[in-house]
Enzyme design. Structure first.
Site, PDB file in Angstrom:
ATOM      1  N   HIS A  22       0.826  -1.213   0.000  1.00 19.48           N
ATOM      2  CA  HIS A  22       0.000   0.000   0.000  1.00 19.48           C
ATOM      3  C   HIS A  22       0.861   1.265   0.000  1.00 19.48           C
ATOM      4  O   HIS A  22       0.380   2.336  -0.340  1.00 19.48           O
ATOM      5  CB  HIS A  22      -0.910  -0.023   1.233  1.00 19.48           C
ATOM      6  CG  HIS A  22      -2.304   0.485   0.990  1.00 19.48           C
ATOM      7  ND1 HIS A  22      -2.930   0.471  -0.243  1.00 19.48           N
ATOM      8  CD2 HIS A  22      -3.203   1.038   1.851  1.00 19.48           C
ATOM      9  CE1 HIS A  22      -4.149   0.980  -0.125  1.00 19.48           C
ATOM     10  NE2 HIS A  22      -4.334   1.341   1.136  1.00 19.48           N
ATOM     11  N   ASN A  71      -6.592   6.912   3.391  1.00 18.42           N
ATOM     12  CA  ASN A  71      -7.954   7.321   3.058  1.00 18.42           C
ATOM     13  C   ASN A  71      -8.239   8.790   3.377  1.00 18.42           C
ATOM     14  O   ASN A  71      -9.343   9.264   3.146  1.00 18.42           O
ATOM     15  CB  ASN A  71      -8.985   6.393   3.728  1.00 18.42           C
ATOM     16  CG  ASN A  71      -8.882   6.391   5.233  1.00 18.42           C
ATOM     17  OD1 ASN A  71      -8.001   7.017   5.808  1.00 18.42           O
ATOM     18  ND2 ASN A  71      -9.789   5.674   5.875  1.00 18.42           N
TER      19      ASN A  71
END
Length: 192
Positions: A22, A71
């Site tokens: 990620h 996010n």
């Protein structure tokens, strides 16, 4: 004077995430910073940044990594774009992409977010999808492994030996977008 580019490497903060799939976007931005001989400095926009030029007479570039979680990438990206007066078409988001194989790089402008929460937040904060994405392939999770679990794991040992080349190629793709344009970069990197 050449316009400024904002290159945002997506990822999560902290050492526990540093080498995960990620965070490959942040790894690419780190690679570019090293090639520029620059180090990141704190910015009031909840990010760390490097400001400089790509070579002598090259385009002005701001490399950025949010100090928050993936996010919530939109707020820092939008704040930096405003601070440095960068239009969305000169914002490049570098991120992990499970829908393409490991060692593959795909480049595009606009389009959907493909379930990527970091991109979704950037789109919302910028108010447009018309920014450039450098999609660094990390492959799909094996078997029935949860996608979130997969991207938050470190690269497999079989992948780590190829990772430096993937990071260099991705950094080259980012630089080519800024110096020669998206179409030229797509022609080179999509042909592989």
């Amino acid at each position: 004077m050449a316009e400024t580019w904002l290159v945002v490497g997506l990822g999560n903060p902290g050492p526990q995430y540093a080498n995960t799939r990620h965070n490959v976007g942040q790894m690419v931005v780190d690679t570019i910073a090293r090639s520029m001989g620059a180090t990141f400095k704190r910015h009031k926009a909840s990010a760390v940044v490097v400001e400089g030029r790509l070579g002598i007479g090259g385009p002005r570039v701001v490399l950025a990594k949010s100090t928050g979680y993936m996010n919530t990438s939109g707020g820092p990206t939008s704040a930096l774009a405003k601070f440095y007066d960068v239009d969305p078409d000169h914002v490049i988001a570098v991120h992990d992409e499970i829908d393409i194989p490991f060692e593959t790089i795909k480049l595009k402008k606009g389009g959907g977010e493909g379930g990527h929460n970091g991109l979704r937040d950037i789109t919302k904060a910028l108010g447009t999808k018309d920014y450039v994405r450098v999609r660094v392939g990390v492959g799909r999770p094996p078997g029935r492994m949860d996608t979130a679990d997969y991207v938050l794991k470190n690269f497999a040992s079989s992948e780590t030996k190829h990772l430096p080349l993937l990071l260099e190629d991705s950094a080259d793709a980012v630089e080519m977008i800024m110096t020669q344009g998206l179409a030229e970069a797509q022609h080179k990197f999509h042909a592989r």
